[in-house]
Structures are given as structure tokens and as C-alpha cells.
Design an enzyme around this catalytic site. Structure first.
Site, PDB file in Angstrom:
ATOM      1  N   ARG A  37      -7.762   8.594  -9.627  1.00  0.00           N
ATOM      2  CA  ARG A  37      -8.259   8.899  -8.270  1.00  0.00           C
ATOM      3  C   ARG A  37      -7.101   9.345  -7.366  1.00  0.00           C
ATOM      4  O   ARG A  37      -6.021   8.776  -7.351  1.00  0.00           O
ATOM      5  CB  ARG A  37      -8.920   7.652  -7.688  1.00  0.00           C
TER       6      ARG A  37
ATOM      7  N   THR B 277      -1.511   3.264   4.662  1.00  0.00           N
ATOM      8  CA  THR B 277      -0.773   4.491   4.375  1.00  0.00           C
ATOM      9  C   THR B 277       0.181   4.776   5.526  1.00  0.00           C
ATOM     10  O   THR B 277      -0.194   4.667   6.692  1.00  0.00           O
ATOM     11  CB  THR B 277      -1.755   5.678   4.274  1.00  0.00           C
TER      12      THR B 277
ATOM     13  N   SER C  93       0.805  -1.214   0.000  1.00  0.00           N
ATOM     14  CA  SER C  93       0.000   0.000   0.000  1.00  0.00           C
ATOM     15  C   SER C  93       0.838   1.265   0.000  1.00  0.00           C
ATOM     16  O   SER C  93       0.300   2.369   0.112  1.00  0.00           O
ATOM     17  CB  SER C  93      -0.916   0.001   1.222  1.00  0.00           C
TER      18      SER C  93
ATOM     19  N   THR D 139       1.643   6.956   0.193  1.00  0.00           N
ATOM     20  CA  THR D 139       0.720   5.836  -0.046  1.00  0.00           C
ATOM     21  C   THR D 139       0.602   5.521  -1.534  1.00  0.00           C
ATOM     22  O   THR D 139       0.883   6.379  -2.383  1.00  0.00           O
ATOM     23  CB  THR D 139      -0.690   6.205   0.478  1.00  0.00           C
TER      24      THR D 139
HETATM   25  N1  ASP Z   1      -5.785   7.223   2.885  1.00  0.00           N
HETATM   26  C1  ASP Z   1      -5.383   6.459   1.725  1.00  0.00           C
HETATM   27  C2  ASP Z   1      -6.188   6.882   0.537  1.00  0.00           C
HETATM   28  O1  ASP Z   1      -7.381   7.080   0.656  1.00  0.00           O
HETATM   29  C3  ASP Z   1      -5.524   4.994   1.870  1.00  0.00           C
HETATM   30  C4  ASP Z   1      -5.054   4.340   3.131  1.00  0.00           C
HETATM   31  O2  ASP Z   1      -4.822   4.952   4.147  1.00  0.00           O
HETATM   32  O3  ASP Z   1      -4.919   3.130   3.085  1.00  0.00           O
HETATM   33  O4  ASP Z   1      -5.639   6.933  -0.533  1.00  0.00           O
END
Ligand code: ASP
Length: 333
Positions: free
Chosen positions: A220, A192, A90, A210
Site C-alpha cells: 500500500r 506524517t 509514523s 511517513t
Molecule cells: N498520509 C499518510 C498516509 O496515508 C498517513 C498519515 O498522515 O498519518 O500514508
């Protein structure tokens, strides 16, 4: 131990921990509990906190701080550990791709003077956090996106790499069999890396990096590269970083909210809890299906963390102790 397997460890090295619980009102669910956690920490710097179980990353950051390095260098060094870790799916190299098979990275960084830099939709470069730092320090801008960010990285000497590892490609190919697009992050599946450090001078910096939501729509962008949403630092007050479903963090400007609540006198713990409450208690909130977690620290070195659901955690390195702290959470089953 990977960061998705959690030690049930609530020991705080310099803090006393008291947990109580009160019910708060919510339109549809009377079982939402609001734990009250008080952590009274004696300021002891340096210190570093991060989202999830990232002890190698906090160790790297602490190494910088112990030698007298500054908080900005520390958070960059810490985040780079996870970006280079191909097993973490991730962040950085090995991150899960979008629905079209492209690994795209989001990252941001903020220093003690309120300067910030960020990159969004960066491809083919592992260390998004370092590119974000260059944006902050060497350009007149705050944010670079997509091809422009990538071109800038190559100009700086970053090398072009394929970020889609065999393991992530395999996972994506499996996902494609059904290709169900749900813009929902599984409650346990997000990692993240958000990190905040306070150096020996008491100065605060933060960073966040992330690959975003797995199998997201092409293009996105989440909360993580957005200053105020994924990360906010105010050297007079403290700092906060977020993880979880970025759309929900953006809608409530989560990290800025936590820092402003601390400015008004709330402890980091209370501020994180209130910010989570803002998401959960929104009309028609779909909170049962997504996770959001915050970690925060104030200028005095008190820390806090809170998630909507169970299994969020914070890693904290202070006084020579690098430990994982399981977060309290709002929605009890
Ligand atoms: N906050 C991150 C996002 O929405 C994803 C995550 O924290 O896993 O891209």
C-alpha cells in the site's frame, strides 16, 4: 511532550486571529460547522510550518534558514529529525509496520523551480526524504519504488538498517492478536511530517515523509509520496502538505487543490477549509471515521491549517518563535 498531546494554543505571532462559525450543508450530518478563520500575517521571512507537533524538526529547519540557507535544505534537515526519532512511530526508523511486519517508507520533496522527487515503499533506509531529494536532483525520474529505490539508496552510500524497533514490533505483535484490518486511520493517530519553508529570499520548498498507515496491506502507498496529493509547491503562489488518511487526499488531489485555490485568491486558511469540505461533502463520505489535515502557506507568508476532526495541529517557526498552533476543524461533535 509528544506531538499527540496538544497545547491548546491559538496564538499567532504575527497575526490577528478571528474565529466565527457558519453551518454548511451535508447529506447526513447537520452538525458540521465551518469555522471561518482569518489570519492576516505580515510577511516575515524566513518561516517554516509543519504538520503536527514537531518543534525539534521546525527548529532544525529554522536553523538552516536563519544562517541564510535555502528552503530546500531546510525542509530536508527538518524532516530528517523526525525520521531519525525512533519514538515517533509514523515516520522513518521506528515507524509502525504493514500487516506483514515490514516498515515501508514514502516520502517526497519539491523545490522552488517545481522540481520534485519521491520514493515509495522504501525499506531498510531511514532517511527516505534524502533519497527522494537525490531522485529529484540526480536522476531523470520523479519517483522510485521498492527494491529499485532501496538499491539506489545503497549506491548513494545510505546504510542498510532495520527500521522495526522493539517498540514497533511489540505494537505489531499486539495488533496481530486480533489482526483486524481496517483501512481507517484513528482520528488522533497519524503523524506524517509535512514541512514547508520560505527562505530569506522568499523562495518556497516542501517535503513530506511517513511510514504510512499502520498495519496497511503490503504494497500500500498513501498520499505522502504523491506530488499534488501529499505535497505541492508553486513558488509563485505557495505550498501545502497533507496528513491523514492518504486515500482520501489522493482522491481529491488535496495539496494541489489548496495551492490552486490560493492562486484564485483564497487565503491559505480558506483554501485548506475548502479542500477539507471537498472530502467531507462527497456523497457517502465516511468522514466520521478518518482524519485529514492540511497546512498551507502563501507567497506573502500567511499560513493556514484545518482538519476534519479535532486535535490536528501545525508547528510554525517565524520571527524567532517556534510554536504549536491547534487547528480548527470541521466536524464538531
Ligand atoms: N498520509 C499518510 C498516509 O496515508 C498517513 C498519515 O498522515 O498519518 O500514508
Amino acid at each position: 511532550m509528544n506531538r499527540r498531546k496538544f497545547l491548546k494554543n491559538t496564538t499567532l505571532s504575527t497575526a490577528g486571529l478571528a474565529v466565527g462559525s457558519t453551518l454548511i450543508s451535508c447529506a447526513e450530518d447537520s452538525k458540521i460547522e465551518k469555522p471561518i478563520i482569518t489570519t492576516k500575517a505580515v510577511a516575515s521571512f524566513p518561516l517554516v510550518i509543519a504538520t503536527w507537533h514537531v518543534e525539534n524538526a521546525t527548529a532544525e529547519a529554522y536553523k538552516v534558514l536563519e544562517k541564510g540557507g535555502n528552503a530546500l535544505d531546510a525542509v530536508e534537515a527538518g524532516c530528517k529529525i523526525e525520521e531519525a526519532n525512533e519514538k515517533g512511530q509514523s515516520v522513518g526508523k521506528g515507524g509502525l509496520p504493514d500487516r506483514d511486519g515490514n516498515v515501508t517508507l514514502d516520502a517526497c520533496i519539491m523545490d522552488k523551480n517545481g522540481n520534485c522527487g519521491s520514493v515509495v515503499y522504501l525499506q531498510n533506509v531511514t532517511h527516505a526524504i534524502s533519497v527522494a531529494r537525490h531522485v529529484m536532483e540526480k536522476t531523470p525520474h520523479v519517483m522510485l519504488a521498492g527494491k529499485g529505490a532501496e538499491k539506489y539508496a545503497y549506491e548513494l552510500g545510505f546504510k542498510k538498517e532495520n527500521l522495526l524497533t522493539e517498540a514497533s514490533k511489540e505494537a505489531w505483535e499486539k495488533w496481530k492478536v486480533e489482526a483486524k484490518y481496517k483501512p481507517i486511520i484513528n482520528i488522533e493517530n497519524h503523524d506524517t511530517i509535512g514541512m514547508i519553508a520560505i527562505d530569506k529570499n522568499g523562495d518556497i520548498s516542501g517535503a513530506c515523509t511517513t511510514s504510512g498507515l499502520a498495519y496497511k496491506m503490503g504494497g500500500r502507498v498513501g498520499d505522502s509520496p504523491i506530488i499534488g496529493a501529499g505535497l505541492f509547491i508553486d513558488n509563485e503562489v505557495g505550498g501545502c502538505v497533507a496528513t491523514g488518511l492518504g486515500e482520501e487526499v489522493v482522491k481529491t488531489v488535496g495539496s494541489f487543490l489548496v495551492v490552486e485555490l490560493m492562486r484564485q485568491g483564497k487565503s491559505p486558511q480558506e483554501a485548506c477549509e475548502e479542500a477539507i469540505g471537498r472530502i467531507v461533502n462527497k456523497p457517502n463520505s465516511n468522514y466520521k471515521n478518518f482524519q485529514v489535515g492540511y497546512v498551507a502557506v502563501n507567497k506573502q507568508g500567511e499560513t493556514g491549517c484545518f482538519g476534519i476532526h479535532q486535535w490536528f495541529s501545525m508547528t510554525k517557526y517565524q520571527n524567532g518563535v517556534n510554536e504549536q498552533i491547534q487547528s480548527e476543524f470541521m466536524v464538531k461533535a
